[in-house]
Design an enzyme around this catalytic site. Structure first.
Site, PDB file in Angstrom:
ATOM      1  N   GLY A   1       0.902  -1.343   0.214  1.00  0.00           N
ATOM      2  CA  GLY A   1      -0.053  -0.024  -0.156  1.00  0.00           C
ATOM      3  C   GLY A   1       0.979   1.263   0.059  1.00  0.00           C
ATOM      4  O   GLY A   1       0.753   2.060  -0.784  1.00  0.00           O
TER       5      GLY A   1
ATOM      6  N   TYR B   1       8.275  -5.966  15.798  1.00  0.00           N
ATOM      7  CA  TYR B   1       8.246  -4.863  14.852  1.00  0.00           C
ATOM      8  C   TYR B   1       8.664  -3.688  15.700  1.00  0.00           C
ATOM      9  O   TYR B   1       9.442  -2.901  15.012  1.00  0.00           O
ATOM     10  CB  TYR B   1       6.689  -4.747  14.611  1.00  0.00           C
ATOM     11  CG  TYR B   1       6.288  -3.579  13.553  1.00  0.00           C
ATOM     12  CD1 TYR B   1       6.206  -4.239  12.374  1.00  0.00           C
ATOM     13  CD2 TYR B   1       5.979  -2.397  13.822  1.00  0.00           C
ATOM     14  CE1 TYR B   1       5.782  -3.247  11.362  1.00  0.00           C
ATOM     15  CE2 TYR B   1       5.707  -1.654  12.978  1.00  0.00           C
ATOM     16  CZ  TYR B   1       5.416  -2.009  11.609  1.00  0.00           C
ATOM     17  OH  TYR B   1       5.174  -1.124  10.660  1.00  0.00           O
TER      18      TYR B   1
ATOM     19  N   PRO C   1       5.283   6.625  10.033  1.00  0.00           N
ATOM     20  CA  PRO C   1       4.077   7.041   9.892  1.00  0.00           C
ATOM     21  C   PRO C   1       3.273   6.253  11.003  1.00  0.00           C
ATOM     22  O   PRO C   1       3.701   4.984  11.477  1.00  0.00           O
ATOM     23  CB  PRO C   1       3.504   5.910   8.640  1.00  0.00           C
ATOM     24  CG  PRO C   1       4.976   5.632   7.872  1.00  0.00           C
ATOM     25  CD  PRO C   1       5.926   5.771   8.998  1.00  0.00           C
TER      26      PRO C   1
ATOM     27  N   ASP D   1       2.348 -10.014  14.277  1.00  0.00           N
ATOM     28  CA  ASP D   1       1.788  -9.575  15.789  1.00  0.00           C
ATOM     29  C   ASP D   1       1.396 -10.534  16.782  1.00  0.00           C
ATOM     30  O   ASP D   1       0.455 -11.634  16.205  1.00  0.00           O
ATOM     31  CB  ASP D   1       0.660  -8.576  15.650  1.00  0.00           C
ATOM     32  CG  ASP D   1       0.882  -7.143  14.975  1.00  0.00           C
ATOM     33  OD1 ASP D   1       2.084  -7.083  14.565  1.00  0.00           O
ATOM     34  OD2 ASP D   1       0.086  -6.393  14.656  1.00  0.00           O
TER      35      ASP D   1
HETATM   36  N1  CAA Z   1      -3.321  -3.157  25.445  1.00  0.00           N
HETATM   37  C1  CAA Z   1      -3.736  -3.964  26.880  1.00  0.00           C
HETATM   38  N2  CAA Z   1      -4.107  -5.122  26.587  1.00  0.00           N
HETATM   39  C2  CAA Z   1      -4.529  -5.863  25.509  1.00  0.00           C
HETATM   40  C3  CAA Z   1      -4.057  -5.160  24.042  1.00  0.00           C
HETATM   41  C4  CAA Z   1      -3.704  -3.847  23.973  1.00  0.00           C
HETATM   42  N3  CAA Z   1      -3.453  -2.877  23.144  1.00  0.00           N
HETATM   43  N4  CAA Z   1      -4.503  -5.964  22.989  1.00  0.00           N
HETATM   44  C5  CAA Z   1      -4.834  -7.202  23.867  1.00  0.00           C
HETATM   45  N5  CAA Z   1      -4.702  -7.095  24.916  1.00  0.00           N
HETATM   46  C6  CAA Z   1      -5.414  -7.957  26.036  1.00  0.00           C
HETATM   47  C7  CAA Z   1      -6.320  -8.359  25.848  1.00  0.00           C
HETATM   48  O1  CAA Z   1      -7.504  -7.489  26.444  1.00  0.00           O
HETATM   49  C8  CAA Z   1      -6.916  -9.828  26.699  1.00  0.00           C
HETATM   50  O2  CAA Z   1      -6.907  -9.532  27.985  1.00  0.00           O
HETATM   51  P1  CAA Z   1      -7.512 -10.890  29.055  1.00  0.00           P
HETATM   52  O3  CAA Z   1      -6.501 -11.951  28.603  1.00  0.00           O
HETATM   53  O4  CAA Z   1      -6.956 -10.129  30.132  1.00  0.00           O
HETATM   54  O5  CAA Z   1      -8.662 -10.880  28.453  1.00  0.00           O
HETATM   55  C9  CAA Z   1      -5.347 -10.196  25.872  1.00  0.00           C
HETATM   56  O6  CAA Z   1      -4.444  -9.188  25.810  1.00  0.00           O
HETATM   57  C10 CAA Z   1      -5.394 -11.242  24.817  1.00  0.00           C
HETATM   58  O7  CAA Z   1      -4.207 -11.645  24.784  1.00  0.00           O
HETATM   59  P2  CAA Z   1      -3.868 -12.641  23.584  1.00  0.00           P
HETATM   60  O8  CAA Z   1      -2.341 -12.849  23.771  1.00  0.00           O
HETATM   61  O9  CAA Z   1      -4.786 -13.714  23.359  1.00  0.00           O
HETATM   62  O10 CAA Z   1      -4.107 -11.622  22.338  1.00  0.00           O
HETATM   63  P3  CAA Z   1      -4.805 -11.578  20.980  1.00  0.00           P
HETATM   64  O11 CAA Z   1      -4.606 -12.660  20.216  1.00  0.00           O
HETATM   65  O12 CAA Z   1      -6.319 -11.401  21.169  1.00  0.00           O
HETATM   66  O13 CAA Z   1      -4.427 -10.442  20.132  1.00  0.00           O
HETATM   67  C11 CAA Z   1      -2.659  -9.184  19.041  1.00  0.00           C
HETATM   68  C12 CAA Z   1      -3.230  -9.827  20.360  1.00  0.00           C
HETATM   69  C13 CAA Z   1      -2.702 -10.099  17.877  1.00  0.00           C
HETATM   70  C14 CAA Z   1      -1.342  -8.770  19.159  1.00  0.00           C
HETATM   71  C15 CAA Z   1      -3.620  -7.974  19.356  1.00  0.00           C
HETATM   72  O14 CAA Z   1      -3.581  -7.422  20.338  1.00  0.00           O
HETATM   73  C16 CAA Z   1      -3.608  -6.861  18.199  1.00  0.00           C
HETATM   74  O15 CAA Z   1      -3.902  -7.154  16.996  1.00  0.00           O
HETATM   75  N6  CAA Z   1      -3.121  -5.828  18.526  1.00  0.00           N
HETATM   76  C17 CAA Z   1      -2.842  -4.698  17.786  1.00  0.00           C
HETATM   77  C18 CAA Z   1      -1.298  -4.725  16.969  1.00  0.00           C
HETATM   78  C19 CAA Z   1      -1.129  -3.587  16.196  1.00  0.00           C
HETATM   79  O16 CAA Z   1      -1.425  -2.602  16.348  1.00  0.00           O
HETATM   80  N7  CAA Z   1      -0.586  -4.023  15.117  1.00  0.00           N
HETATM   81  C20 CAA Z   1      -0.437  -2.941  14.182  1.00  0.00           C
HETATM   82  C21 CAA Z   1      -0.132  -3.500  12.793  1.00  0.00           C
HETATM   83  S1  CAA Z   1      -0.049  -2.351  11.470  1.00  0.00           S
HETATM   84  C22 CAA Z   1       1.619  -1.775  11.783  1.00  0.00           C
HETATM   85  O17 CAA Z   1       2.329  -2.139  12.285  1.00  0.00           O
HETATM   86  C23 CAA Z   1       1.870  -0.528  10.698  1.00  0.00           C
HETATM   87  C24 CAA Z   1       2.287   0.693  11.658  1.00  0.00           C
HETATM   88  O18 CAA Z   1       3.618   0.629  11.592  1.00  0.00           O
HETATM   89  C25 CAA Z   1       1.513   1.485  12.356  1.00  0.00           C
END
Ligand code: CAA
Length: 247
Positions: free
Chosen positions: A16, A154, A184, A95
């Site tokens: 993208g 990352y 970004p 991630d």
């Molecule tokens: N802050 C705090 N707690 C969080 C959280 C956060 N941001 N995200 C998930 N959790 C917590 C949940 O609430 C849950 O808590 P409980 O166990 O107490 O219920 C727990 O973590 C879930 O843990 P899992 O290990 O099962 O996590 P998951 O598989 O549900 O999700 C993840 C993990 C896939 C990393 C998910 O958190 C996610 O997608 N996060 C966003 C990551 C992100 O922003 N990536 C950016 C990609 S794009 C990019 O990188 C471009 C750029 O440069 C900006």
């Protein structure tokens, strides 16, 4: 439209951000070499770009391999000429919270997002020094400036780019070569859209501008940093994140 005959190499060009950069740089008069890894995707991509009037050349190469980058850069220089501007854009995400992260998930991200910067820049830097002109533009991330749950790999790679930028900028400034980082925030790319909606919604809620960024917004900044007018900017980091992270 600006006019420049400079040759620019964009790594990871078919994604993208890479696509928007290639379009913007072409519109601004640069000759664009677009690096890709997936041949089938790149052929379709080039056809679509050509159909829209963007005449960009594509070159296959694996940014995780020093030798592959060396071979690809030789091909580019043979067919187009010396590379004046390099945009280190290739990047992936794997991630997952750190306590569950596998060695592959760590190394794949470090290799693609950080070691790639060495593998590519090292092959072009001496030519830039000899010709007394060059631009290295490293595409980092807001998540290299702050942490992000699930992105230890990352964030480490993207933060590493900042140290690289600052040091290389000092080493090559006197040769007319600038080295800068763009960080970004969340831009409307496939990479960001792959984040599960509930997490993405929570992230957008933290962006004061109230939306994801546009790829063209980052591409304009790349083209500016590539230009002759940007010759006094080096060792800098440009945040472009809608106010999500200010410091
Ligand atoms: N802050 C705090 N707690 C969080 C959280 C956060 N941001 N995200 C998930 N959790 C917590 C949940 O609430 C849950 O808590 P409980 O166990 O107490 O219920 C727990 O973590 C879930 O843990 P899992 O290990 O099962 O996590 P998951 O598989 O549900 O999700 C993840 C993990 C896939 C990393 C998910 O958190 C996610 O997608 N996060 C966003 C990551 C992100 O922003 N990536 C950016 C990609 S794009 C990019 O990188 C471009 C750029 O440069 C900006």
């Amino acid at each position: 439209m600006k006019t420049s005959n400079h040759i620019v190499l964009v790594t990871g060009a078919t994604g993208g951000l890479g696509t928007a950069m290639c379009m913007e740089l072409f519109k601004d008069g640069y000759r664009v070499a677009a690096n890709f890894r997936n041949k089938a995707k790149a052929e379709a991509w080039q056809k679509k770009m050509n159909d829209q009037g963007y005449d960009v050349s594509v070159f296959e190469g694996d940014v995780t391999s020093f030798d592959s980058m060396g071979k690809m850069i030789q091909e580019i220089e043979k067919s187009l000429g010396p590379i004046d501007i390099l945009v280190n854009n290739a990047g992936i995400t794997r991630d997952i919270r750190f306590s569950k992260m596998s060695p592959e998930e760590w190394h794949d991200v470090i290799n693609t997002n950080l070691n790639s910067v060495f593998n590519t820049t090292r092959h072009v830097i001496n030519g830039m020094i000899d010709r007394k002109f060059g631009r290295i533009i490293n595409i980092s991330s807001v998540n290299g400036q702050r942490g992000q749950f699930g992105q230890a790999n990352y964030s480490a790679a993207k933060a590493g780019m900042h140290g690289f930028t600052k040091t290389l900028a000092m080493e090559v400034a006197k040769y007319g070569v600038t080295v800068n980082t763009i960080s970004p925030g969340y831009i409307g790319t496939d990479m960001v859209m792959a984040v599960e909606q509930k997490y993405r919604d929570a992230i957008v809620a933290q962006i004061p501008v109230g939306r994801l960024g546009g790829t063209h917004e980052v591409a304009h900044l790349v083209s500016y940093l590539a230009s002759d007018e940007a010759s006094f900017i080096t060792g800098a980091n440009y945040s472009i994140n809608g106010g999500q992270h200010v410091y």
